[in-house]
Scaffold this motif. Sequence first.
Motif, mmCIF file in Angstrom:
data_model
loop_
_atom_site.group_PDB
_atom_site.id
_atom_site.type_symbol
_atom_site.label_atom_id
_atom_site.label_comp_id
_atom_site.label_asym_id
_atom_site.label_seq_id
_atom_site.Cartn_x
_atom_site.Cartn_y
_atom_site.Cartn_z
ATOM 1 N N VAL A 1 3.496 -2.179 -0.309
ATOM 2 C CA VAL A 1 4.274 -1.333 -1.218
ATOM 3 C C VAL A 1 3.356 -0.721 -2.271
ATOM 4 C CG1 VAL A 1 6.395 -2.640 -0.859
ATOM 5 C CG2 VAL A 1 4.834 -3.326 -2.689
ATOM 6 N N PRO A 2 3.739 0.448 -2.834
ATOM 7 C CA PRO A 2 2.875 1.096 -3.840
ATOM 8 C C PRO A 2 2.761 0.230 -5.101
ATOM 9 C CG PRO A 2 4.553 2.611 -3.016
ATOM 10 C CD PRO A 2 4.936 1.255 -2.532
ATOM 11 N N GLY A 3 1.619 0.381 -5.775
ATOM 12 C CA GLY A 3 1.426 -0.299 -7.052
ATOM 13 C C GLY A 3 0.186 -1.178 -7.072
ATOM 14 N N LEU A 4 -0.125 -1.653 -8.271
ATOM 15 C CA LEU A 4 -1.278 -2.527 -8.495
ATOM 16 C C LEU A 4 -0.763 -3.907 -8.900
ATOM 17 C CD1 LEU A 4 -4.313 -3.123 -9.038
ATOM 18 C CD2 LEU A 4 -3.998 -2.130 -11.313
ATOM 19 N N CYS A 5 -1.166 -4.921 -8.165
ATOM 20 C CA CYS A 5 -0.689 -6.281 -8.415
ATOM 21 C C CYS A 5 -1.861 -7.194 -8.778
ATOM 22 C CB CYS A 5 0.037 -6.826 -7.178
ATOM 23 S SG CYS A 5 0.475 -8.572 -7.315
ATOM 24 N N PHE A 6 -1.722 -7.894 -9.900
ATOM 25 C CA PHE A 6 -2.663 -8.961 -10.255
ATOM 26 C C PHE A 6 -2.002 -10.283 -9.870
ATOM 27 C CE2 PHE A 6 -4.092 -5.497 -12.897
ATOM 28 C CZ PHE A 6 -5.473 -5.647 -12.910
ATOM 29 N N PHE A 7 -2.548 -10.924 -8.851
ATOM 30 C CA PHE A 7 -1.974 -12.180 -8.343
ATOM 31 C C PHE A 7 -2.865 -13.322 -8.838
ATOM 32 C CE2 PHE A 7 0.165 -15.145 -5.807
ATOM 33 C CZ PHE A 7 1.228 -14.538 -5.163
ATOM 34 N N ASN B 1 8.748 -14.722 1.795
ATOM 35 C CA ASN B 1 10.068 -14.476 1.220
ATOM 36 C C ASN B 1 10.264 -13.035 0.770
ATOM 37 O OD1 ASN B 1 11.621 -17.246 0.842
ATOM 38 N ND2 ASN B 1 9.466 -17.656 0.464
ATOM 39 N N MET B 2 9.197 -12.401 0.239
ATOM 40 C CA MET B 2 9.314 -11.029 -0.254
ATOM 41 C C MET B 2 9.024 -10.000 0.835
ATOM 42 S SD MET B 2 10.157 -11.559 -3.400
ATOM 43 C CE MET B 2 9.971 -9.971 -4.195
ATOM 44 N N LYS B 3 8.349 -10.430 1.891
ATOM 45 C CA LYS B 3 8.010 -9.549 3.016
ATOM 46 C C LYS B 3 7.246 -8.304 2.565
ATOM 47 C CE LYS B 3 10.037 -12.001 6.206
ATOM 48 N NZ LYS B 3 9.238 -12.694 7.245
ATOM 49 N N SER B 4 6.382 -8.483 1.563
ATOM 50 C CA SER B 4 5.623 -7.334 1.075
ATOM 51 C C SER B 4 4.393 -7.804 0.316
ATOM 52 C CB SER B 4 6.491 -6.462 0.154
ATOM 53 O OG SER B 4 6.812 -7.177 -1.015
ATOM 54 N N ASN C 1 -7.341 5.304 -4.429
ATOM 55 C CA ASN C 1 -6.270 4.325 -4.204
ATOM 56 C C ASN C 1 -6.020 3.487 -5.463
ATOM 57 O OD1 ASN C 1 -5.835 5.122 -1.584
ATOM 58 N ND2 ASN C 1 -7.118 3.520 -0.668
ATOM 59 N N LEU C 2 -7.122 3.149 -6.168
ATOM 60 C CA LEU C 2 -6.996 2.388 -7.412
ATOM 61 C C LEU C 2 -6.196 3.181 -8.449
ATOM 62 C CD1 LEU C 2 -10.530 0.775 -8.020
ATOM 63 C CD2 LEU C 2 -8.385 -0.424 -7.670
ATOM 64 N N LYS C 3 -6.539 4.467 -8.598
ATOM 65 C CA LYS C 3 -5.862 5.306 -9.590
ATOM 66 C C LYS C 3 -4.394 5.506 -9.236
ATOM 67 C CE LYS C 3 -10.109 7.690 -10.968
ATOM 68 N NZ LYS C 3 -10.864 8.969 -10.978
ATOM 69 N N GLU C 4 -4.110 5.729 -7.924
ATOM 70 C CA GLU C 4 -2.724 5.913 -7.484
ATOM 71 C C GLU C 4 -1.908 4.646 -7.725
ATOM 72 O OE1 GLU C 4 -2.724 7.105 -3.423
ATOM 73 O OE2 GLU C 4 -3.795 8.988 -3.808
ATOM 74 N N ALA C 5 -2.537 3.506 -7.429
ATOM 75 C CA ALA C 5 -1.838 2.236 -7.620
ATOM 76 C C ALA C 5 -1.546 1.994 -9.101
ATOM 77 C CB ALA C 5 -2.676 1.088 -7.048
ATOM 78 N N ARG C 6 -2.489 2.356 -9.942
ATOM 79 C CA ARG C 6 -2.289 2.178 -11.384
ATOM 80 C C ARG C 6 -1.135 3.049 -11.864
ATOM 81 N NH1 ARG C 6 -4.939 1.186 -16.399
ATOM 82 N NH2 ARG C 6 -3.170 1.178 -17.834
ATOM 83 N N LEU C 7 -1.057 4.280 -11.386
ATOM 84 C CA LEU C 7 0.014 5.189 -11.791
ATOM 85 C C LEU C 7 1.368 4.732 -11.259
ATOM 86 C CD1 LEU C 7 -1.802 8.631 -11.293
ATOM 87 C CD2 LEU C 7 -1.224 7.526 -13.465
ATOM 88 N N ALA C 8 1.360 4.111 -10.072
ATOM 89 C CA ALA C 8 2.619 3.656 -9.469
ATOM 90 C C ALA C 8 3.226 2.482 -10.229
ATOM 91 C CB ALA C 8 2.378 3.259 -8.009
#
Length: 728
Positions: free
Chosen positions: A549-555, A573-576, A663-670
């Motif tokens: 899915v779009p976006g930036l995730c810090f796990f 569980n989240m399937k993503s 991709n980093l910039k797009e994810a940050r904006l998302a």
Amino acid sequence: MEIHVDHPSLNEVVVNVSGDSASDARRLHPTNHAFSPQQQRQQQQQKVQEGNQRRDSLVLAYKTLGVVFGGLVTSPLYVYPSMPLKHPTEDDYLGIYSIMFWTLTLIGVVKYANVAIRADDHGEGGTFALYSLLCRHVGIGILPSKHVGLNTTKDVQKSTLLARFFQTSLVARRLLLFVAMLGTCMLIGDGILTPAISVLSAMDGLRAPFPSVSKSLVEALSSVVLIVLFLLQKFGTSRVSFLFSPIMGAWTLSTPLVGIYSIIHHYPSIFKALSPHYIFHFFLRNGKSGWLLLGGTVLCITGSEAMFADLGHFNQKSIQLAFLFTIYPSLVLTYAGQTAYLIKHPNDHDDGFYKFIPTSVYWPIFIISTSAAVVASQSLISATFSVIKQSVVLDYFPRVKVVHTSKNKEGEVYSPEVNYILMVLCVAVILIFGDGKDIGNAFGVVVSLVMLITTILLTLVMIMIWRTPAVLVALYFVVFFVMEGVYVSAVFTKFAEGGWIPFAISFILAFIMFGWFYGRQRKTDYELTHKITFERLEELLADSSVKRVPGLCFFYTNIQEGLTPILGHYIKNMKSLHKVTVFTTLRYLLVPKVPPHERIVIKKSNLEGVYCCMIQYGYADALNLEGDHFVDQVISSLEKHIQKHQSPENLSSDSLEIGETSNLKEARLAGVVHVRGKTRFYIGLNCGWFDKFVLTFYEVMHNNCRSGLPTLGIPPQQRIEVGMLYEA
């Protein structure tokens, strides 16, 4: 002919002495006029720099009066009143003064001002710094002590026999950790007892001019002063710290002047007691009762540990200058004046400080002493906040709120929860154990045990790191271990008379620290056993039902080798999984500070859009990455990592780099999201009684402590917590 000059700190120097002797002499012994103008300017700049350094050291030495030596220099307020003296004679007082003089000289001058102060860990001092120094140099710690990054450097030295014993013995390493924890807990106990005994002893001066003032009223006034002091902590000490050094300077100067006056008027020959034979005669004459008096005598060295513990805020030279040229002479003269007065008035020892003050200067000294007691209390309260903060960042203590009260001094911190607990305990100690002797007995336990722990750890440093000759190590250990051991044995006899207070406080704190540390270690063990490898992550993402899915995730994950098992639980569980996922580990190292260029360490995985990020902190560092600033710094480090690892000969790598960066910039904006685990232990019937008890206690603390994410300033709307049960 060639002469080879060897020097241990220089490379081999070769001097050609053939040829004209005069010119050779000029070359070997150059004079000022032989230097070029540039060299002369460099010499002048060096002299100016040295002058500035000396001036800075003197300024720092002045500032240490208000921060480092508050507890030590105010000890005359309560030393004599804490002694259970019964019909003391002139020889008894001479023996007591001789004991105090040699205690100050050996422990203060020799041990702390010249030996311990050199055992700093990158400028940081204290019991915990000694432990981290041993862990980092010898590799005997339980927590990670070395940097892990692209440019790894190791400080571990070639092992000695003793070091190999610690490396192979888990019991010995745990015992060493327990000793360090005990020293930390005792310092926190010091933060409770110092304000109580200092302010109570200072306020007790009201009773001499006003006999109608009861002891209960003095206790109530002392409690009010302490409550106000604790309520002011949230504003930080920077706002009032400029007053600290003048107050302590006035105290340090005025008390020895009164001492000199007392010596001249009461007992001019007091300094004959500097001869150690008075000590031997004292013990021969008094036997067991003389040994028991050591429980009060040890308080003369109260606060000497601060010389070592507060190294991070000053430097060696400034602390040595202040102690050797102001504090030490001041204490020697003050105690000499008190003793001279008491020799002529032997039954005034219960109020051994205010009674020796001349009537004409009584009120100025009272005001100075009360102010000095407050400053001494502030010093220990601030030190307690720093110790708690260090324990929290190293996962030895449940997470509490830590606020930085100064933009310029990162070591100046405040914790609301700790502050109010300290306030309640300080007031309780005064109201329940109002007798200065009981609090003095408790204080003696803290002082003597912390000194003994420092001696043990310093001996290990001498053997395993400094490689000090065995004769010097034996001399140091025997002298100080025996001396401090005798003090410890004396204060332990006062266990029922107030000595149990620091043990109760330290036991509770040690149990909290051990329970928290044990629970965190068990969780780490579980995560390492059930970790998700990148191969397993690739299999999970290959499932057609799992979407990127779009976006930036810090796990967030607690382990470096592999990924947390919460990740598998999350994906199933989240399937993503987000298109750009950064597995982030906050890692605290057993070093005071991590250089900025080593703070963020990036590693690229083989999977598209998946990175590993390690954020490294030392125990004296401030968590100053907040919210968007934190995200920006990580993205900047990711971009640098991508650029650094591109192949200059491969054009496709350039397009790949552009693709990754975009991709980093797009994810940050998302949108940015921070995911962490909210794990609990499942304590089944198969668990032993020890695990059931300790892990249940850990769960109680874990459910009531603060989350790790707010320390990074992450907005609540960007946080996701994933619950999971770990089988104990």
